[in-house]
Design a protein around this motif. Sequence first.
Motif, PDB file in Angstrom:
ATOM      1  N   TYR A  39       0.943  -1.064  -0.025  1.00  0.00           N
ATOM      2  CA  TYR A  39       0.012  -0.140   0.044  1.00  0.00           C
ATOM      3  C   TYR A  39       0.762   1.212  -0.018  1.00  0.00           C
ATOM      4  CZ  TYR A  39      -4.040  -2.881   0.761  1.00  0.00           C
ATOM      5  OH  TYR A  39      -4.845  -3.982   0.597  1.00  0.00           O
ATOM      6  N   ARG A  40       2.097   1.248   0.853  1.00  0.00           N
ATOM      7  CA  ARG A  40       2.933   2.479   0.886  1.00  0.00           C
ATOM      8  C   ARG A  40       3.452   2.518  -0.767  1.00  0.00           C
ATOM      9  NH1 ARG A  40       5.071   3.765   5.914  1.00  0.00           N
ATOM     10  NH2 ARG A  40       3.760   2.847   7.471  1.00  0.00           N
ATOM     11  N   ARG A  91       9.175   4.752   3.835  1.00  0.00           N
ATOM     12  CA  ARG A  91       9.150   4.637   5.622  1.00  0.00           C
ATOM     13  C   ARG A  91       8.539   5.982   5.953  1.00  0.00           C
ATOM     14  NH1 ARG A  91       6.793   0.086   6.320  1.00  0.00           N
ATOM     15  NH2 ARG A  91       7.890  -1.543   5.059  1.00  0.00           N
ATOM     16  N   GLN A 116      -1.458 -11.175  -2.587  1.00  0.00           N
ATOM     17  CA  GLN A 116      -1.009 -11.323  -1.112  1.00  0.00           C
ATOM     18  C   GLN A 116      -1.502 -12.764  -1.102  1.00  0.00           C
ATOM     19  OE1 GLN A 116      -2.440  -7.907   1.531  1.00  0.00           O
ATOM     20  NE2 GLN A 116      -3.623  -7.583  -0.097  1.00  0.00           N
ATOM     21  N   ARG A 130      -3.739  -5.108   8.110  1.00  0.00           N
ATOM     22  CA  ARG A 130      -4.918  -4.635   8.692  1.00  0.00           C
ATOM     23  C   ARG A 130      -6.127  -5.742   8.503  1.00  0.00           C
ATOM     24  NH1 ARG A 130      -1.268  -1.831   9.283  1.00  0.00           N
ATOM     25  NH2 ARG A 130      -1.049   0.309   9.816  1.00  0.00           N
ATOM     26  N   ASP A 131      -5.981  -6.289   7.430  1.00  0.00           N
ATOM     27  CA  ASP A 131      -7.468  -7.271   6.879  1.00  0.00           C
ATOM     28  C   ASP A 131      -6.636  -8.838   6.736  1.00  0.00           C
ATOM     29  OD1 ASP A 131      -5.679  -6.664   4.797  1.00  0.00           O
ATOM     30  OD2 ASP A 131      -7.546  -6.587   3.549  1.00  0.00           O
TER      31      ASP A 131
HETATM   32  O1   DC Z   1       1.391  -1.482   8.268  1.00  0.00           O
HETATM   33  P1   DC Z   1       1.724  -0.147   7.706  1.00  0.00           P
HETATM   34  O2   DC Z   1       1.953   1.014   8.617  1.00  0.00           O
HETATM   35  O3   DC Z   1       3.077  -0.287   6.599  1.00  0.00           O
HETATM   36  O4   DC Z   1       0.570   0.026   6.695  1.00  0.00           O
HETATM   37  C1   DC Z   1       0.367   1.571   5.957  1.00  0.00           C
HETATM   38  C2   DC Z   1      -0.754   1.723   5.606  1.00  0.00           C
HETATM   39  O5   DC Z   1      -1.469   0.757   4.729  1.00  0.00           O
HETATM   40  C3   DC Z   1      -2.141   1.421   6.690  1.00  0.00           C
HETATM   41  O6   DC Z   1      -2.189   2.587   7.468  1.00  0.00           O
HETATM   42  C4   DC Z   1      -3.123   0.992   6.084  1.00  0.00           C
HETATM   43  C5   DC Z   1      -3.024   0.356   4.812  1.00  0.00           C
HETATM   44  N1   DC Z   1      -2.939  -1.317   5.027  1.00  0.00           N
HETATM   45  C6   DC Z   1      -4.160  -1.740   4.753  1.00  0.00           C
HETATM   46  O7   DC Z   1      -5.094  -1.245   4.483  1.00  0.00           O
HETATM   47  N2   DC Z   1      -3.979  -3.186   5.074  1.00  0.00           N
HETATM   48  C7   DC Z   1      -3.114  -4.158   4.738  1.00  0.00           C
HETATM   49  N3   DC Z   1      -3.421  -5.355   5.207  1.00  0.00           N
HETATM   50  C8   DC Z   1      -1.663  -3.304   5.240  1.00  0.00           C
HETATM   51  C9   DC Z   1      -1.805  -1.888   5.159  1.00  0.00           C
END
Ligand code: DC
Length: 225
Positions: A39-40, A91, A116, A130-131
Amino acid sequence: MDKIMRIAIDGPVGAGKSTIAKAVAERLGFIYIDTGALYRAIGVHCAKNGVDVDDDKATAEHIAGMEADLRLAENGQRVFVNGEDLTDKIRTPEASMLASRVSANPRVRGFLLDLQRSFARDNSVIMDGRDIGTVVLPDAELKIFLTADAEERAKRRYDELAAKGVDTDYEAVLADLNKRDYDDSHRDFAPLKMADDAVLTDTTGNTFEQSVEEIMGIINEKLGK
Ligand code: DC
């Protein structure tokens, strides 16, 4: 181990998911997958190309035909978009916000879903995000929801950024973290949420080693060791 094992680790910003997952993966000989990096990298790629990440349609057009990938290198995982290595650009606090914003776009989430899942098809993995437990790997053998108090998570994140020489202050880091957690938990598609069958682990007050031991304990219990 002959059978593949998939461990999903989800949780809010700065709970220690990536550092802990990396250490645990090393101990178990599993592959560690940092999905946030994808996502980054997409957020950074959009920004570099002048695409407004809050414009879902423009972002969807930008990612059509895009190639995103994670590759394992000697010094860890690296993230590529259209063959360009963006690892060293993802980062920053700006990249964190871009990632969160771009991650609310259902087309971006759909685009990354198969990729993924493909990482976990033939390999034992620890995947953080996150999911992961709710959407990406709903059948994961073990799901962990890792959290800690917001102030402590912000302090850890601030220390990490300061160590890297990023010019910021604690209050700004805390505000960013709260905003990102709020947005990530309240978006319409695949919000940050603990899976019903996840094990909740609160690392507040733990040292890094204590957290790793706690997670190893949960895994060993799961494996019947
Ligand atoms: O884990 P991270 O801080 O590197 O993730 C950056 C952003 O990416 C986080 O704020 C939301 C999104 N993200 C997501 O929606 N689903 C994921 N599986 C991983 C990250």
